[in-house]
Write an enzyme that holds these catalytic residues in place. Structure first.
Site, PDB file in Angstrom:
ATOM      1  N   ARG A 163       5.079   4.644  13.368  1.00 50.24           N
ATOM      2  CA  ARG A 163       4.984   6.123  13.346  1.00 50.24           C
ATOM      3  C   ARG A 163       5.863   6.736  14.444  1.00 50.24           C
ATOM      4  O   ARG A 163       5.460   7.690  15.121  1.00 50.24           O
ATOM      5  CB  ARG A 163       3.542   6.596  13.547  1.00 50.24           C
ATOM      6  CG  ARG A 163       2.582   6.236  12.456  1.00 50.24           C
ATOM      7  CD  ARG A 163       2.920   6.926  11.132  1.00 50.24           C
ATOM      8  NE  ARG A 163       1.854   6.708  10.173  1.00 50.24           N
ATOM      9  CZ  ARG A 163       1.719   5.590   9.476  1.00 50.24           C
ATOM     10  NH1 ARG A 163       2.592   4.617   9.603  1.00 50.24           N
ATOM     11  NH2 ARG A 163       0.713   5.465   8.624  1.00 50.24           N
ATOM     12  N   SER A 237      -3.996  10.882   9.027  1.00 49.83           N
ATOM     13  CA  SER A 237      -4.506  10.210  10.233  1.00 49.83           C
ATOM     14  C   SER A 237      -4.160  11.040  11.467  1.00 49.83           C
ATOM     15  O   SER A 237      -2.991  11.342  11.694  1.00 49.83           O
ATOM     16  CB  SER A 237      -3.851   8.845  10.408  1.00 49.83           C
ATOM     17  OG  SER A 237      -4.142   8.012   9.332  1.00 49.83           O
ATOM     18  N   GLU A 333      -1.431  10.956  16.537  1.00 48.48           N
ATOM     19  CA  GLU A 333      -0.290  10.733  15.653  1.00 48.48           C
ATOM     20  C   GLU A 333       0.292  12.074  15.225  1.00 48.48           C
ATOM     21  O   GLU A 333       1.501  12.230  15.042  1.00 48.48           O
ATOM     22  CB  GLU A 333      -0.771   9.930  14.438  1.00 48.48           C
ATOM     23  CG  GLU A 333       0.324   9.274  13.650  1.00 48.48           C
ATOM     24  CD  GLU A 333       0.374   9.748  12.227  1.00 48.48           C
ATOM     25  OE1 GLU A 333       1.409  10.313  11.842  1.00 48.48           O
ATOM     26  OE2 GLU A 333      -0.617   9.557  11.493  1.00 48.48           O
TER      27      GLU A 333
HETATM   28  N1  EPU Z   1     -11.912   1.839   9.294  1.00 43.66           N
HETATM   29  C1  EPU Z   1     -13.223   2.060   9.653  1.00 43.66           C
HETATM   30  N2  EPU Z   1     -13.726   3.317   9.532  1.00 43.66           N
HETATM   31  C2  EPU Z   1     -12.993   4.333   9.054  1.00 43.66           C
HETATM   32  C3  EPU Z   1     -11.644   4.124   8.694  1.00 43.66           C
HETATM   33  C4  EPU Z   1     -11.123   2.845   8.817  1.00 43.66           C
HETATM   34  O1  EPU Z   1     -13.952   1.164  10.064  1.00 43.66           O
HETATM   35  O2  EPU Z   1     -13.521   5.453   8.979  1.00 43.66           O
HETATM   36  C5  EPU Z   1     -11.369   0.463   9.404  1.00 43.66           C
HETATM   37  C6  EPU Z   1     -11.899  -0.444   8.310  1.00 43.66           C
HETATM   38  O3  EPU Z   1     -11.978  -1.730   8.823  1.00 43.66           O
HETATM   39  C7  EPU Z   1     -10.802  -0.368   7.250  1.00 43.66           C
HETATM   40  C8  EPU Z   1      -9.595  -0.358   8.150  1.00 43.66           C
HETATM   41  O4  EPU Z   1      -9.973   0.471   9.260  1.00 43.66           O
HETATM   42  O5  EPU Z   1     -10.835  -1.445   6.393  1.00 43.66           O
HETATM   43  C9  EPU Z   1      -8.317   0.155   7.534  1.00 43.66           C
HETATM   44  O6  EPU Z   1      -8.529   1.436   6.959  1.00 43.66           O
HETATM   45  P1  EPU Z   1      -7.397   2.107   6.062  1.00 43.66           P
HETATM   46  O7  EPU Z   1      -6.892   1.159   5.058  1.00 43.66           O
HETATM   47  O8  EPU Z   1      -7.909   3.419   5.590  1.00 43.66           O
HETATM   48  O9  EPU Z   1      -6.205   2.286   7.067  1.00 43.66           O
HETATM   49  P2  EPU Z   1      -6.115   2.991   8.477  1.00 43.66           P
HETATM   50  O10 EPU Z   1      -5.682   1.996   9.478  1.00 43.66           O
HETATM   51  O11 EPU Z   1      -7.346   3.763   8.743  1.00 43.66           O
HETATM   52  C10 EPU Z   1      -3.547   3.490   8.112  1.00 43.66           C
HETATM   53  C11 EPU Z   1      -2.599   4.639   8.249  1.00 43.66           C
HETATM   54  C12 EPU Z   1      -2.719   5.581   7.054  1.00 43.66           C
HETATM   55  C13 EPU Z   1      -2.418   4.787   5.791  1.00 43.66           C
HETATM   56  C14 EPU Z   1      -3.417   3.634   5.703  1.00 43.66           C
HETATM   57  C15 EPU Z   1      -3.142   2.735   4.529  1.00 43.66           C
HETATM   58  C16 EPU Z   1      -2.304   5.008  10.617  1.00 43.66           C
HETATM   59  C17 EPU Z   1      -2.589   5.892  11.788  1.00 43.66           C
HETATM   60  N3  EPU Z   1      -2.865   5.364   9.470  1.00 43.66           N
HETATM   61  O12 EPU Z   1      -4.869   4.015   8.193  1.00 43.66           O
HETATM   62  O13 EPU Z   1      -1.717   6.578   7.182  1.00 43.66           O
HETATM   63  O14 EPU Z   1      -2.521   5.616   4.641  1.00 43.66           O
HETATM   64  O15 EPU Z   1      -3.310   2.818   6.895  1.00 43.66           O
HETATM   65  O16 EPU Z   1      -1.984   2.009   4.761  1.00 43.66           O
HETATM   66  O17 EPU Z   1      -1.549   4.050  10.741  1.00 43.66           O
HETATM   67  C18 EPU Z   1      -1.290   8.750   8.050  1.00 43.66           C
HETATM   68  O18 EPU Z   1      -0.493   8.221   8.823  1.00 43.66           O
HETATM   69  O19 EPU Z   1      -1.478  10.008   8.037  1.00 43.66           O
HETATM   70  C19 EPU Z   1      -2.064   7.915   7.138  1.00 43.66           C
HETATM   71  C20 EPU Z   1      -3.012   8.415   6.357  1.00 43.66           C
END
Ligand code: EPU
Length: 337
Positions: A163, A237, A333
């Site tokens: 990012r 995010s 972010e």
């Molecule tokens: N998780 C939780 N609680 C939550 C959210 C996430 O415990 O409320 C944990 C869980 O273990 C889950 C894991 O985080 O399995 C991963 O969650 P998710 O797949 O939703 O991914 P993320 O790490 O929360 C990142 C990006 C998103 C992107 C998703 C999918 C960042 C800051 N965010 O989110 O990007 O869509 O992966 O690849 O890297 C954005 O940048 O605006 C964005 C939405």
């Protein structure tokens, strides 16, 4: 060039914050940029809004706000395996993704439904479901305000990180990105490793993998987890997933054996900000006009009529609470204006 004075930016930011631009100008043609630079009656201070999907407006915006509506998608080169496509920065990202899929060009299908415009893709190296924009960006062309010319940056010169890019640092507020050239595949290599994608493809009964099928799976996952900004104001995010030292991670593991994580290298581990925030009981909370989304703790929301300051204060409270519980200082972010 029609400059509007004291205009609400409410329609131009997905958080739905009602802050004002001192002056606003819509950019529809690259030639306008030289004219803006040479017009001494316009303010020197300039801000650019594309899709307005990664900003939090905490006050009225001084100076000149430029609303990027540069349009155009052009195939500039191809060989047996690849196409090079030049896309104007004001194109809506997801529309470009759909255009690529319609032409059977692979590489951006995992990035379906990311809000915002094409110009934001290099800016913050957008990423989702195991793919980052840097993997498909060949060059970025931008108007440089001080040098008064268009400069083209190679992928390497963009200094892409998680990012992150040169456009958030050395070139911050120094350039206006006008075009991005993407190198896409005619022969597809599918990326379905990221957790939920394969599961989604299975439950949709997909037997033959295609870029369209992956795009549909990503759209389904995103729509089920992330709030639609047209219904509830948000900027995706709000925080980045932090990378911490292995020793720190091992200490945390003793107290929280279930902590989700990914190894980064021999000395660092990435932990998931959404999980940390959820552990601090913020998921789904309502706080005045703002709060945290029910299904994704990384997403702060405007529950109606919030101002940017309130959202910022909630983000500050989350930062402090996560820090005192886990010793991890999260990073925002979203760009704070
Ligand atoms: N998780 C939780 N609680 C939550 C959210 C996430 O415990 O409320 C944990 C869980 O273990 C889950 C894991 O985080 O399995 C991963 O969650 P998710 O797949 O939703 O991914 P993320 O790490 O929360 C990142 C990006 C998103 C992107 C998703 C999918 C960042 C800051 N965010 O989110 O990007 O869509 O992966 O690849 O890297 C954005 O940048 O605006 C964005 C939405």
């Amino acid at each position: 060039m029609q400059v509007q004075q004291n205009i609400s930016l409410l329609p131009y930011n997905t958080f739905g914050i009602d802050a004002k631009a001192e002056q606003l100008l819509v950019v529809t043609d690259k030639a306008q940029l030289a004219a803006i630079a040479n017009n001494s009656t316009l303010p020197k201070e300039k801000h650019i809004i594309g899709g307005g999907s990664n900003i939090l407006l905490t006050h009225d915006v001084p100076g000149l706000t430029l609303l990027n509506q540069l349009k155009g998608i052009e195939l500039i080169k191809e060989d047996d395996a690849h196409v090079w496509v030049q896309v104007a920065s004001g194109e809506v990202w997801h529309e470009f993704v759909l255009y690529a899929i319609d032409h059977d060009w692979g590489g951006v299908e995992n990035l379906s439904l990311i809000p915002g415009t094409v110009g934001a893709a290099p800016m913050q190296n957008i990423g989702a479901y195991g793919v980052e924009a840097k993997e498909v960006i060949e060059t970025v062309t931008a108007w440089h305000w001080e040098e008064q010319k268009f400069l083209t940056y190679t992928n390497e010169e963009c200094h892409f990180g998680y990012r992150d890019s040169i456009f958030k640092h050395e070139l911050k507020e120094k350039v206006f990105i006008t075009d991005v050239v993407f190198k896409l595949d005619k022969e597809h290599s599918f990326n379905t490793n990221y957790g939920a994608i394969q599961q989604e493809l299975d439950s949709a009964g997909v037997k033959e993998l295609s870029i369209k099928a992956i795009s549909n799976a990503v759209i389904a996952i995103r729509s089920s987890k992330l709030p639609n900004p047209k219904e509830i104001g948000n900027a995706g995010s709000f925080f980045k997933n932090p990378v911490i030292a292995k020793e720190h991670f091992e200490q945390l593991l003793q107290e929280h054996p279930e902590i989700p994580h990914y190894p980064v290298d021999d000395t660092n581990v990435k932990v998931l900000a959404g999980w940390l925030i959820e552990q601090c009981q913020f998921k789904g909370i309502k706080r005045g006009h703002t709060g945290v989304h029910e299904k994704q703790a990384l997403v702060l929301v405007n529950r109606g009529g919030a101002n940017g300051q309130e959202v910022w204060e909630l983000s500050e409270e989350i930062l402090q609470t996560v820090h005192s519980k886990f010793g991890i200082m999260l990073e925002r972010e979203v760009q704070i204006w």
